[in-house]
Design a protein around this motif. Structure first.
Motif, PDB file in Angstrom:
ATOM      1  N   ARG A   1      29.195  31.323 113.010  1.00 43.19           N
ATOM      2  CA  ARG A   1      27.905  31.830 113.474  1.00 43.19           C
ATOM      3  C   ARG A   1      27.024  30.680 113.940  1.00 43.19           C
ATOM      4  O   ARG A   1      27.144  29.552 113.472  1.00 43.19           O
ATOM      5  N   SER A   2      26.115  31.019 114.842  1.00 36.17           N
ATOM      6  CA  SER A   2      25.159  30.046 115.349  1.00 36.17           C
ATOM      7  C   SER A   2      23.985  29.927 114.384  1.00 36.17           C
ATOM      8  O   SER A   2      23.853  30.697 113.422  1.00 36.17           O
ATOM      9  N   TYR A   3      23.092  28.953 114.660  1.00 31.66           N
ATOM     10  CA  TYR A   3      21.889  28.819 113.847  1.00 31.66           C
ATOM     11  C   TYR A   3      21.046  30.090 113.914  1.00 31.66           C
ATOM     12  O   TYR A   3      20.461  30.519 112.915  1.00 31.66           O
TER      13      TYR A   3
ATOM     14  N   THR B   1      14.847  30.125 113.426  1.00 29.40           N
ATOM     15  CA  THR B   1      16.003  29.311 113.790  1.00 29.40           C
ATOM     16  C   THR B   1      15.654  27.823 113.751  1.00 29.40           C
ATOM     17  O   THR B   1      16.431  27.004 113.261  1.00 29.40           O
TER      18      THR B   1
END
Length: 432
Positions: free
Chosen positions: A25-27, A38
């Motif tokens: 997963r991304s930030y 974020t």
């Protein structure tokens, strides 16, 4: 000492970064599940900031699949990092205080108000000034009391006499207007003639007209949302690693065409009357209908039919294949009396992909894919899934099935096995 303090912060940030790299997963995706910005999460992982509370760090570690030892180490490093930041702030404050040296001569005291001669006309103005201030205060107080009196004469439009604010209207078992007599406990209307803007009504009335057709009879109260706040789609013809799958077909090899491309498997299987052999992989895509978060609370398995494995021949779509990527999935043993969907880790070239654990949040901007791996050895099982959800105080359950029918998986023990020989362009026997 400053380098040691920075070292503590960087050690803490480095461990956060290593945990984050384990996930796919991304930030932004991680931050949404942690209910933080974020940029804030990125600053934690970069060592630019240290959270004052360990709770978000604990949630982050759980989301990244940290072990118990890693969580203990993370807590130790967090304590050191917080202490380092606090010492840095204290040192900076002391340095700033030392840099600002007070002047040797104290600043002159502000001059006192000059003493006026009693004969001067200035004191004579004091009573007038104070009188004007008292008059203004009295006028403001009178206007406020008049406003409060007007508001107290308005009818009470609250339901049930409760002072609490509800998110949505509660379900009613009676007509909406039956709560109008509550206004009999309100202060009596003002004897003044109502203005034309009030519609000439001395409400409330037990039989007010048109209220049942209005969107809401409470000012500013939103209408309760209805319906399921999410959508889903399911594909039960997913092949292992994109190439491996078995189908049981009650036809001889001469009447079975070559294996299809994976994207054409559903049509091919329906034409042959095929049943999934040993394993059914179901890929479910879940997405919210709006930006409002929908929480996936639980995933349950319902077996609605059991019988002996079907007769026929087992046709393998491959003769052994594999890939470096194994996505995370939910493992289901259909031979159990009460099958349970158990989260299982995936693997990407030796790197573990943490299992997906419910509850889990989705929305229109953040969909999620669930992979179900259901297996059987001893039965011809018909089954479907139930997905529990919650959103904005509402809950519900959706049934996930094969276009209105249960999924179906059968054991293959004792059946003849065939695989397709591309050089001979024919099905040939093979042993498992």
């Amino acid at each position: 000492m400053s380098e040691a303090r920075d070292h503590d912060v960087q050690e803490f940030a480095a461990l956060l970064g290593r945990l984050k790299e384990r996930t796919d997963r991304s930030y932004g995706q991680l931050a949404r599940r942690l209910n933080m910005n974020t940029s804030t999460l990125h600053r934690y992982c970069a060592g630019d900031a240290v959270p004052l509370d360990f709770a978000p760090v604990e949630r982050f570690a759980a989301l990244c699949g940290a072990t118990a030892e890693e969580r203990l180490e993370l807590h130790r490093l967090w304590i050191l990092a917080v202490a380092a930041r606090q010492r840095s702030r204290t040192a900076a404050a002391e340095a700033k205080g030392a840099a600002v040296t007070p002047p040797s001569d104290p600043a002159p005291e502000p001059a006192d108000e000059p003493v006026r001669d009693p004969a001067s006309p200035e004191p004579a103005q004091r009573p007038w000034y104070r009188s004007r201030r008292l008059l203004v205060s009295a006028a403001v107080t009178t206007a406020l009391l008049a406003t409060l009196g007007s508001l107290s004469a308005l009818p009470d439009d609250r339901a049930g006499g409760s002072d609490s604010v509800e998110a949505v209207d509660p379900p009613r078992t009676t007509e909406p207007d039956t709560r109008r007599p509550k206004s009999s406990k309100s202060p009596s209307p003002s004897p003044r003639t109502p203005s034309p803007s009030a519609g000439g009504s001395k409400k409330p009335s037990a039989k007010a007209t048109g209220d049942s057709d209005r969107p809401s009879n409470k000012a500013g109260r939103p209408r309760p949302s209805t319906g399921v706040p999410l959508t889903w789609s399911a594909d039960s013809h997913v092949w292992q690693a994109g190439c491996g799958h078995d189908y049981v077909i009650d036809k001889p090899p001469q009447q079975v065409p070559p294996p299809p491309n994976p994207q054409d498997a559903a049509t091919w299987a329906a034409t042959m009357g095929a049943v999934h052999g040993k394993q059914t992989l179901v890929r479910i895509t879940v997405q919210g209908k709006s930006s409002t978060a929908v929480v996936l609370e639980a995933l349950r398995v319902r077996v609605v039919g059991r019988s002996a494995p079907v007769a026929g021949t087992n046709y393998a779509m491959d003769n052994g294949c594999g890939g470096a990527l194994t996505p995370r999935y939910f493992d289901v043993d259909l031979d159990k009396d009460r099958p349970v969907a158990r989260p299982a880790d995936g693997n990407d070239s030796g790197v573990t992909i943490p299992a997906m654990r419910l509850p889990y949040r989705v929305s229109a901007e953040d969909p999620e894919v669930l992979l179900i791996d259901a297996r059987t050895v001893a039965c011809d099982c018909s089954w479907y899934l139930e997905l529990d959800w919650s959103s904005q105080g509402r809950t519900g359950t959706v049934r996930v099935d094969d276009h209105g029918r249960p999924f179906r998986t059968t054991g293959t023990k004792g059946l003849k096995n065939y695989a397709y020989d591309t050089s001979a362009r024919a099905w040939v026997p093979w042993e498992e």
